[in-house]
Design a protein around this motif. Sequence first.
Motif, PDB file in Angstrom:
ATOM      1  N   ARG A 315     -19.841   6.123  -8.502  1.00 25.46           N
ATOM      2  CA  ARG A 315     -18.927   7.226  -8.251  1.00 25.46           C
ATOM      3  C   ARG A 315     -18.153   7.046  -6.938  1.00 25.46           C
ATOM      4  O   ARG A 315     -17.614   8.013  -6.421  1.00 25.46           O
ATOM      5  CB  ARG A 315     -19.703   8.546  -8.210  1.00 25.46           C
ATOM      6  N   PHE A 316     -18.133   5.826  -6.417  1.00 26.69           N
ATOM      7  CA  PHE A 316     -17.445   5.627  -5.148  1.00 26.69           C
ATOM      8  C   PHE A 316     -15.957   5.950  -5.272  1.00 26.69           C
ATOM      9  O   PHE A 316     -15.321   6.330  -4.283  1.00 26.69           O
ATOM     10  CB  PHE A 316     -17.634   4.192  -4.652  1.00 26.69           C
ATOM     11  N   ARG A 317     -15.408   5.827  -6.461  1.00 29.55           N
ATOM     12  CA  ARG A 317     -13.997   6.181  -6.634  1.00 29.55           C
ATOM     13  C   ARG A 317     -13.776   7.689  -6.480  1.00 29.55           C
ATOM     14  O   ARG A 317     -12.651   8.127  -6.205  1.00 29.55           O
ATOM     15  CB  ARG A 317     -13.491   5.717  -7.998  1.00 29.55           C
ATOM     16  N   LEU A 318     -14.834   8.461  -6.657  1.00 24.47           N
ATOM     17  CA  LEU A 318     -14.707   9.890  -6.424  1.00 24.47           C
ATOM     18  C   LEU A 318     -14.383  10.158  -4.960  1.00 24.47           C
ATOM     19  O   LEU A 318     -13.556  11.022  -4.638  1.00 24.47           O
ATOM     20  CB  LEU A 318     -16.001  10.600  -6.822  1.00 24.47           C
ATOM     21  N   LEU A 319     -15.021   9.413  -4.053  1.00 24.19           N
ATOM     22  CA  LEU A 319     -14.726   9.565  -2.633  1.00 24.19           C
ATOM     23  C   LEU A 319     -13.285   9.161  -2.339  1.00 24.19           C
ATOM     24  O   LEU A 319     -12.599   9.814  -1.544  1.00 24.19           O
ATOM     25  CB  LEU A 319     -15.685   8.724  -1.799  1.00 24.19           C
ATOM     26  N   ILE A 320     -12.843   8.080  -2.982  1.00 25.34           N
ATOM     27  CA  ILE A 320     -11.461   7.649  -2.781  1.00 25.34           C
ATOM     28  C   ILE A 320     -10.499   8.733  -3.263  1.00 25.34           C
ATOM     29  O   ILE A 320      -9.517   9.059  -2.592  1.00 25.34           O
ATOM     30  CB  ILE A 320     -11.203   6.324  -3.519  1.00 25.34           C
ATOM     31  N   GLY A 321     -10.780   9.316  -4.426  1.00 18.04           N
ATOM     32  CA  GLY A 321      -9.921  10.366  -4.958  1.00 18.04           C
ATOM     33  C   GLY A 321      -9.910  11.605  -4.079  1.00 18.04           C
ATOM     34  O   GLY A 321      -8.855  12.198  -3.827  1.00 18.04           O
ATOM     35  N   LEU A 322     -11.097  12.012  -3.592  1.00 17.11           N
ATOM     36  CA  LEU A 322     -11.166  13.183  -2.724  1.00 17.11           C
ATOM     37  C   LEU A 322     -10.427  12.937  -1.412  1.00 17.11           C
ATOM     38  O   LEU A 322      -9.717  13.821  -0.906  1.00 17.11           O
ATOM     39  CB  LEU A 322     -12.629  13.543  -2.448  1.00 17.11           C
ATOM     40  N   GLY A 323     -10.593  11.731  -0.875  1.00 14.28           N
ATOM     41  CA  GLY A 323      -9.862  11.398   0.347  1.00 14.28           C
ATOM     42  C   GLY A 323      -8.362  11.406   0.126  1.00 14.28           C
ATOM     43  O   GLY A 323      -7.594  11.880   0.970  1.00 14.28           O
ATOM     44  N   PHE A 324      -7.941  10.886  -1.026  1.00 14.96           N
ATOM     45  CA  PHE A 324      -6.516  10.883  -1.363  1.00 14.96           C
ATOM     46  C   PHE A 324      -5.973  12.307  -1.454  1.00 14.96           C
ATOM     47  O   PHE A 324      -4.922  12.629  -0.885  1.00 14.96           O
ATOM     48  CB  PHE A 324      -6.333  10.142  -2.691  1.00 14.96           C
ATOM     49  N   LEU A 325      -6.699  13.190  -2.136  1.00 12.12           N
ATOM     50  CA  LEU A 325      -6.252  14.570  -2.278  1.00 12.12           C
ATOM     51  C   LEU A 325      -6.197  15.275  -0.928  1.00 12.12           C
ATOM     52  O   LEU A 325      -5.264  16.031  -0.642  1.00 12.12           O
ATOM     53  CB  LEU A 325      -7.183  15.326  -3.233  1.00 12.12           C
ATOM     54  N   ALA A 326      -7.211  15.026  -0.082  1.00 16.55           N
ATOM     55  CA  ALA A 326      -7.243  15.688   1.218  1.00 16.55           C
ATOM     56  C   ALA A 326      -6.063  15.262   2.089  1.00 16.55           C
ATOM     57  O   ALA A 326      -5.400  16.098   2.713  1.00 16.55           O
ATOM     58  CB  ALA A 326      -8.565  15.382   1.924  1.00 16.55           C
ATOM     59  N   ILE A 327      -5.786  13.954   2.118  1.00 17.83           N
ATOM     60  CA  ILE A 327      -4.703  13.463   2.962  1.00 17.83           C
ATOM     61  C   ILE A 327      -3.357  13.954   2.460  1.00 17.83           C
ATOM     62  O   ILE A 327      -2.510  14.409   3.231  1.00 17.83           O
ATOM     63  CB  ILE A 327      -4.745  11.929   3.028  1.00 17.83           C
ATOM     64  N   VAL A 328      -3.157  13.891   1.136  1.00 22.15           N
ATOM     65  CA  VAL A 328      -1.880  14.345   0.579  1.00 22.15           C
ATOM     66  C   VAL A 328      -1.705  15.848   0.769  1.00 22.15           C
ATOM     67  O   VAL A 328      -0.588  16.338   1.001  1.00 22.15           O
ATOM     68  CB  VAL A 328      -1.792  13.962  -0.909  1.00 22.15           C
ATOM     69  N   PHE A 329      -2.813  16.598   0.695  1.00 18.01           N
ATOM     70  CA  PHE A 329      -2.729  18.043   0.873  1.00 18.01           C
ATOM     71  C   PHE A 329      -2.293  18.399   2.287  1.00 18.01           C
ATOM     72  O   PHE A 329      -1.475  19.316   2.494  1.00 18.01           O
ATOM     73  CB  PHE A 329      -4.087  18.684   0.566  1.00 18.01           C
ATOM     74  N   TRP A 330      -2.810  17.688   3.274  1.00 16.78           N
ATOM     75  CA  TRP A 330      -2.505  18.010   4.666  1.00 16.78           C
ATOM     76  C   TRP A 330      -1.254  17.318   5.167  1.00 16.78           C
ATOM     77  O   TRP A 330      -0.660  17.746   6.166  1.00 16.78           O
ATOM     78  CB  TRP A 330      -3.685  17.642   5.559  1.00 16.78           C
ATOM     79  N   SER A 331      -0.850  16.232   4.520  1.00 21.18           N
ATOM     80  CA  SER A 331       0.318  15.501   5.009  1.00 21.18           C
ATOM     81  C   SER A 331       0.987  14.787   3.847  1.00 21.18           C
ATOM     82  O   SER A 331       0.341  13.980   3.148  1.00 21.18           O
ATOM     83  CB  SER A 331      -0.084  14.479   6.085  1.00 21.18           C
ATOM     84  N   SER A 332       2.271  15.033   3.644  1.00 25.21           N
ATOM     85  CA  SER A 332       3.012  14.353   2.585  1.00 25.21           C
ATOM     86  C   SER A 332       3.310  12.903   2.952  1.00 25.21           C
ATOM     87  O   SER A 332       3.700  12.127   2.086  1.00 25.21           O
ATOM     88  CB  SER A 332       4.324  15.085   2.298  1.00 25.21           C
TER      89      SER A 332
END
Length: 358
Positions: A315-332
């Motif tokens: 499930r390591f890709r889950l961490l990648i996905g969550l990190g992606f969502l967090a960064i995009v949410f806070w900064s375009s």
Amino acid sequence: MSLAHDSRITVRPAALAQRPARIWPEINHPAAWIVAVILVIMPLIANGFFLIEIFASTLILGTMALSLMFLAGYGGMVSLMQLTIAGFSAYMVAVFGVSGNANISLGWPWWLAVPMALALATAFGTLGGALAVRTEGIYTIMITLAIGAAFYYFTNQNWAIFNGHTGINTVATPHFWGVNWRADIPFYYIVLAVAALCYFAVEYLSRAPFGLALQGVRDNPRRMAALGFNVNAHRVAAYAVASFIAALAGVLQVWNYRQISPGSVSVGACIDVLIIAVVGGITRPIGPFIGALIFVLLRTFALDFLVRIGLDGNRFRLLIGLGFLAIVFWSSDGVIGLWQRWRQSRGSDRSGGGRRHG
């Protein structure tokens, strides 16, 4: 109409006129020199695993994502076939060069196989770009994704040229001047040199007339066409430049792993390149390398971290996905955008504090 601006037209778009006149990127920032020195002396401070699996892999993936950043950041065209172009280049190195599949590989020396692979991959990407520029927005993304998916299934099912799902293994790497250039330290410096050249080339093009015109096409294609620019020609030329950068990364990738298979050009891997570019920041050339470092670190160490806390390592890709969502949410604009906002907030706090003190 040629790519060059018509000499009879003297009016420039306001967006282009406001761009700085300097051509070369600013390299006198202390942080840039510190990073450059660290990268150069990296073989002295890192073992073979970190040198190749972390830093060399980061530079290779960053170079692939840099080709996407050039298209999306300066041309406004999101392409999901950049990894496909890199994979095509890698396959051509294996087909024209020397590998463990003697019934497929032609046995050319590397100094013939590599230029041929670069030329064919660049032509392949340019043709794909010529199709993609006829569309806009989501349709461009779908066309480039369709090209990537078609290439994946073609390599997976073709045995005469690509050896099917098995792929081509034991690809020969360069040996000249008495040096095995696939050894850890020589290979790292080759990767570093190629990544640096691609980075400075993109920086240069972004401030050259072609790059400024491409950004004008991105912002207002109708106005640029009215001013005498060939909009589609600029876009196709941008795909050619980006394809060559991606092809270079593909050569390094096949030398790194000494094999190429359909799994390396899967649809999921194509999307990974987009994630890398967006996470790092898609408006500046340094962004893809920052995103690649984050991606490689998560890919390498997230699995062990998940296992240690009792979760499935797959499930390591889950961490990648969550990190992606967090960064995009806070900064375009990815990590670069977060960094710039932090610096601006510090600057405003200091100026505000100075005014209160007065």
